[in-house]
Design a protein around this motif. Sequence first.
Motif, PDB file in Angstrom:
ATOM      1  N   LEU A 106      64.000  82.030  34.534  1.00 49.61           N
ATOM      2  CA  LEU A 106      63.181  82.758  33.565  1.00 49.61           C
ATOM      3  C   LEU A 106      64.020  83.380  32.450  1.00 49.61           C
TER       4      LEU A 106
ATOM      5  N   VAL B  95      55.113  83.713  32.352  1.00 52.27           N
ATOM      6  CA  VAL B  95      55.383  83.714  33.792  1.00 52.27           C
ATOM      7  C   VAL B  95      56.048  85.028  34.205  1.00 52.27           C
TER       8      VAL B  95
ATOM      9  N   LEU C  45      53.497  87.582  34.466  1.00 51.40           N
ATOM     10  CA  LEU C  45      52.714  87.341  35.669  1.00 51.40           C
ATOM     11  C   LEU C  45      53.383  88.015  36.871  1.00 51.40           C
ATOM     12  N   PHE C  46      54.709  87.894  36.945  1.00 51.52           N
ATOM     13  CA  PHE C  46      55.453  88.544  38.020  1.00 51.52           C
ATOM     14  C   PHE C  46      55.393  90.060  37.880  1.00 51.52           C
ATOM     15  N   LEU C  47      55.469  90.523  36.618  1.00 55.13           N
ATOM     16  CA  LEU C  47      55.425  91.962  36.353  1.00 55.13           C
ATOM     17  C   LEU C  47      54.132  92.579  36.850  1.00 55.13           C
TER      18      LEU C  47
END
Lengths: 303, 294
Positions: free
Chosen positions: A121, A132, A135-137
Amino acid sequence: MTTQTTTIPRVTPRQNPRSAVPRKRKVTARQFFSRLPIRVFLAVLLVIVIYPMLWMFLGSFKTQSEFLNEPFWALPQSWSLDNYVSVFDSGFGTYIVNSIIVVFPSLAVILIVGVAAGFALEVMVWKGRGTVLLLFLAGIMVPTQMIILPLFTIYFRTGLTGSYWPMILTYIATGLPLTVFMMATFFRSVPREIFEASTLDGASILRSFWAVGLPLVKNAIFTVGLVQFFFLWNDLLIALTFTNSDALRTIQVGLLNFTGQYGAVQYGPTFAAIAVNVLGTLFIYLFLNQQVMKGLTAGSVKG
Amino acid sequence: MERVLGDKRAILILLGPALLVYSLIMLVPIIWSLGYTVLDGNPIVGFTFNGFDNFIKFFQDPAAWSAIWFTVRFAVVMTVLQVGAGFGLSLLYVFWLKRSSSAIRTIIFFPIVLPTVAVALLFQRLFEAAPTTGPVNSFLNLLGIDSVDWFGTPAASFWILLLMGLWQSMGFYGVLLYAGLLDIPEEMLESARLDGAGGWKLIRTIVLPLSLPVLLSSLIFSINGTLKVFDSVVALTNGGPGNATTPLTVYMFQTSFTYGQYGYGSTIALMLTILCLIFTIFIFRSTRRDVTKS
């Protein structure tokens, strides 16, 4: 400038009463007394932080009658390990083993998978990597309560309920967001030229990751691992949700149910159980406190 | 170069596993949980569709309102205390202790790594009134005050939860904000001192505005943690007396697992998520405005 000239006279008289003590040793006395409130405050603060833990360790050696008949500051009459023996007799050893079985494999997977994802990333260039990462955050903010009910259904339908898997899988998923995000931040601080150079030398990107990237963030991986260890080891919610029998209980769930088993509180064993629970983290902190402090604070500012 | 750094296969190998696990065990369940909010039942007895009944029930449920009220009250007071105490400690570290603060920082930080369950059981004993008199009540007796049954009244239980949270977290916020204060250039403080700004004035006019970014992230971090308070409540008061200290997290847990109402449980979880979002945005926006003003 005008504000400053008006404030100077206002500040000085406030300092006068302090220096109005003995004239001879003016400087030292003044220093001593101006330092005194801070010192007293600090001493009280340290007592508040340390005493409860000290009291607990001393209490783990006392007998039930010492608890009931002696004042709280009394020292234990003997240093017998009876309380610890009774803690392990009641199955605490199993809880510790369970915790080790679920925490360390989860931790290993989180680190391996998370570091690779952080690299993909941050260092690699491709469309959609910002999305993305976001999205993880999002996973950092959403409360775990949002996922435990569907997960319960999934594990129930797939027959995983009643094993260690529900805890391990859930730990991996909940540990990933912070790990990926922290690793991405650490990779950001590595100069890009290093990876470009290794690419120019003909290394594939997977090789650059393995031979160049990983050694550079070795310390960061250790720090993130420490942080995640504390989160997983101290977790109650996930362990409470997915342990349906005494044989699966982790150390935290075991401790939570420890006092409940008796009609009256068994003070000595309870204190010994707390002590056993605390001992692991205490040892880690004793040797690695600087890394722990660095890791935990780094995890929150970014999170 | 571009081709190597954008190698599709390598991205799949490196990111694939993480994204797969994360999607299956976080993202899918989040969407799934949203689906549960319009259902009634649980996986063992089966589900039936009931439209918005769960939401109507939520807003008419006195226990839900009491849980919201407790959650908000606890989160706001705890955040103010945590960050306030942490800021105080950080000032102490930077301006009074200077270089000798390392050992004290390390000791006061320690409780944050302790398991909350262990700390809660310890605090139950510290504040015990009967059958044995705990240290806190003994100390009160010494001052001529009668023992207080700390876990018997809603107000006292609330304060013990706060005290325990503060005991565990003040050192953590102290170090967090200390790191922020160290970033303030020494010359800036020195020139302010030469200009006659000392003590409170220095803190108010120089230190506070310059540490605003780290204060802001501490506030957001703290409110997000305290709105989700679970361990300490379950282990210290178990929501009692009555349901006086039951936050949304614990209410959701009881609804789902004690009463088997997955649909209603998911609705409560969704409300908690929305609450976290509202507070984060609120803090973010209110501090933004202040920055532009000054």
